[in-house]
Design a protein around this motif. Structure first.
Motif, PDB file in Angstrom:
ATOM      1  N   THR A 171      35.248  44.521  41.659  1.00  0.00           N
ATOM      2  CA  THR A 171      35.427  44.759  40.218  1.00  0.00           C
ATOM      3  C   THR A 171      36.068  43.554  39.538  1.00  0.00           C
ATOM      4  O   THR A 171      35.730  43.226  38.403  1.00  0.00           O
ATOM      5  CB  THR A 171      36.287  46.016  39.950  1.00  0.00           C
ATOM      6  OG1 THR A 171      37.554  45.855  40.578  1.00  0.00           O
ATOM      7  CG2 THR A 171      35.632  47.274  40.485  1.00  0.00           C
ATOM      8  N   ASN A 325      37.444  48.953  34.496  1.00  0.00           N
ATOM      9  CA  ASN A 325      36.913  49.157  35.847  1.00  0.00           C
ATOM     10  C   ASN A 325      37.909  48.664  36.903  1.00  0.00           C
ATOM     11  O   ASN A 325      38.179  49.360  37.892  1.00  0.00           O
ATOM     12  CB  ASN A 325      35.586  48.394  35.963  1.00  0.00           C
ATOM     13  CG  ASN A 325      34.790  48.823  37.171  1.00  0.00           C
ATOM     14  OD1 ASN A 325      35.102  49.802  37.834  1.00  0.00           O
ATOM     15  ND2 ASN A 325      33.762  48.074  37.474  1.00  0.00           N
ATOM     16  N   ALA A 388      34.566  54.419  38.936  1.00  0.00           N
ATOM     17  CA  ALA A 388      35.557  53.602  39.657  1.00  0.00           C
ATOM     18  C   ALA A 388      36.518  54.466  40.470  1.00  0.00           C
ATOM     19  O   ALA A 388      37.081  54.012  41.465  1.00  0.00           O
ATOM     20  CB  ALA A 388      36.332  52.732  38.680  1.00  0.00           C
TER      21      ALA A 388
END
Length: 508
Positions: A171, A325, A388
């Motif tokens: 991420t 995220n 996530a």
């Protein structure tokens, strides 16, 4: 990590272990995320480059369909490479070792970085397509090898937390690509080849630093039969000299595994005692990719534009999404031991399902109701939060937990292949679905999220705070196989004390 409270036996987060984790994850996992998002911002510039190059050669521009197809192929070569990389995992980790594979893997990053960086000067879009395939192979290898390497370095009390670190770096890679992809930085006519070429930097750093860190002690002891090297590696990782008990543990595990033998991919599918585990991995990995997460990333900018965001501001909204995220994945590291895997998966997929449904309605109504574009953006952000928390980090962690050591490499190969094939399919088909269905394209993803949620609710057990053996017994009941098959030849040789692993291992 409250390392003060941990007893010496428990294992603590030593500096060597921390740095090895960071270098492995930054050098490998980071690039996976970076390359997912790097082609998002400069998409229009790159299509224009494809068109100009084609015109210079043939004195005619590419038609719209062929350009969409060429672009889809450029995007999809990355997951296709990932699929090839997944298939290479088994042979490479056994031949070169875990650390050796990560070092060798840097070839698949540095070479394409140079090719992509030079593609504009060379006036060749083919170089970009080939490079996307190569960085894909790099990501396919690292997405399986990094969790394996870290899992084998970590003491058992840190295995869960370190297991989610690669996902955090993926991420972070996405976020960095989005920041560098701002028009004021590199998403411009001069800058985009540099944006694509930067992927070689983490690989170069990993080549410099990773050789100073230990190889996996399990690999050294079991495959290489090098007890001295394994003992030294463990001493460096644990920060104390007395590693005898852990060496003993690895030996016992090895003895138990010798009895179980190596379970190949074909055998994995034919064993009744592994039936629900295999089905669960296929559905979770497929659900993770087919739930639309990459459609949302690959085409985030277009979604924001069609949601009515000002053309110049789109890039900042995208960066904001990337930051959300990263934060949510870091939360998952801490929450996964608290709430458990099952809760996070159910929560995550349900949020994604709801977000897809509302997004479809919002996109359909955005021309008639003035505030609808804001609803679309809220949907995308809540989708990212949901994904996530559960669907992104948990499936890979579950592969480690619901398979015993002898079947785990094959399970990773199956999970990895499904992951990348699904990713490839979405990348290739979604642009055409989008043209055909418009705002209703997210209904498909909503249905997939719903089906996955139902499956998890009905089938997937909670694995939090259970030993591998307890998890295996849950599945033994589900697979309706007796605890032991005395009449089966392959089970007669199992040592009774073999870390208690094998009593419920039976073939159909």
């Amino acid at each position: 990590m409250e390392q003060q409270n941990l007893t010496k036996e428990e294992g603590r987060l030593t500096l060597v272990l921390l740095l090895a984790t960071l270098i492995a994850a930054f050098g490998s996992s980071f690039q996976y995320g970076y390359n997912v998002a790097a082609v998002n911002s400069p998409a229009e510039l790159m299509k224009a480059f494809y068109n100009e190059t084609y015109y210079e050669r043939n004195n005619i521009y590419i038609n719209e369909f062929s350009l969409t197809l060429l672009w889809s192929v450029s995007v999809s070569m990355f997951p296709f490479g990932g699929f090839i990389g997944s298939l290479m995992v088994g042979p490479l980790v056994n031949k070169l070792g875990r650390k050796g594979t990560l070092l060798f893997n840097n070839i698949f990053s540095i070479v394409p970085a140079i090719l992509m960086g030079c593609s504009e000067v060379a006036r060749s879009f083919e170089m970009i397509i080939v490079s996307r395939l190569l960085v894909g192979i790099c990501a396919g290898l690292s997405s399986n090898v990094v969790p394996m390497y870290l899992g084998e370095l970590a003491p058992k009390n840190l295995r869960g937390a370190l297991g989610v670190v690669p996902q955090v770096f993926i991420t972070v890679g996405i976020l960095v690509a989005q920041i560098f992809g701002l028009r004021s930085l590199l998403a411009n006519k001069e800058g985009w080849p540099i944006l694509l070429g930067l992927t070689g930097t983490p690989a170069a750093l990993q080549l410099l630093f990773l050789p100073f860190f230990p190889e996996s002690p399990r690999y050294l002891l079991i495959q290489k039969k090098d007890e001295v090297a394994a003992r030294n590696a463990l001493r460096r990782l644990r920060g104390w000299d007395d590693v005898g008990s852990e060496m003993e543990e690895i030996w016992q595990e090895h003895e138990a595994e010798k009895a179980a033998g190596f379970i190949s991919v074909l055998k994995l599918f034919s064993m009744r005692s592994l039936r629900w585990q295999v089905i669960s991995i296929i559905i979770l990995m497929g659900g993770q990719q087919l739930s639309g997460v990459n459609a949302i990333y690959y085409y985030a900018d277009q979604i924001y534009l069609s949601a009515g965001v000002n053309d110049h501001d789109v890039q900042y909204v995208t960066v904001g999404t990337g930051a959300v995220n990263v934060l949510m994945t870091i939360c998952a590291v801490f929450v996964v031991e608290l709430l458990g895997r099952r809760v996070l998966l159910l929560l995550g997929f349900s949020v994604c399902f709801t977000a897809c449904c509302v997004l479809t309605a919002a996109l359909a109504l955005q021309d008639t109701i003035s505030w609808m574009p804001y609803v679309s953006i809220a949907c995308i952000i809540s989708y990212v939060v949901g994904h996530a928390l559960g669907p992104s980090p948990i499936p890979a962690l579950l592969i480690t937990e619901i398979f015993l050591q002898s079947s785990r490499p094959s399970a990773f190969m199956v999970g990895g292949s499904i992951h990348w094939l699904s990713n490839f399919t979405v990348g290739l088909i979604f642009p055409f679905i989008q043209v055909g269905l418009g705002p209703y394209s997210f209904i498909i993803f909503a249905v997939i999220c719903l089906l996955t949620t139902i499956y998890i609710f009905l089938v997937v057990p909670e694995t939090k705070a259970k030993t591998f053996m307890e998890i295996n017994q849950i599945f033994t009941k589900m697979n309706k196989v007796p605890e032991v098959h005395p009449e089966k030849g392959e089970l007669k040789d199992f040592p009774v004390s073999a870390s208690g692993h094998n009593s419920s291992r039976g073939a159909c």
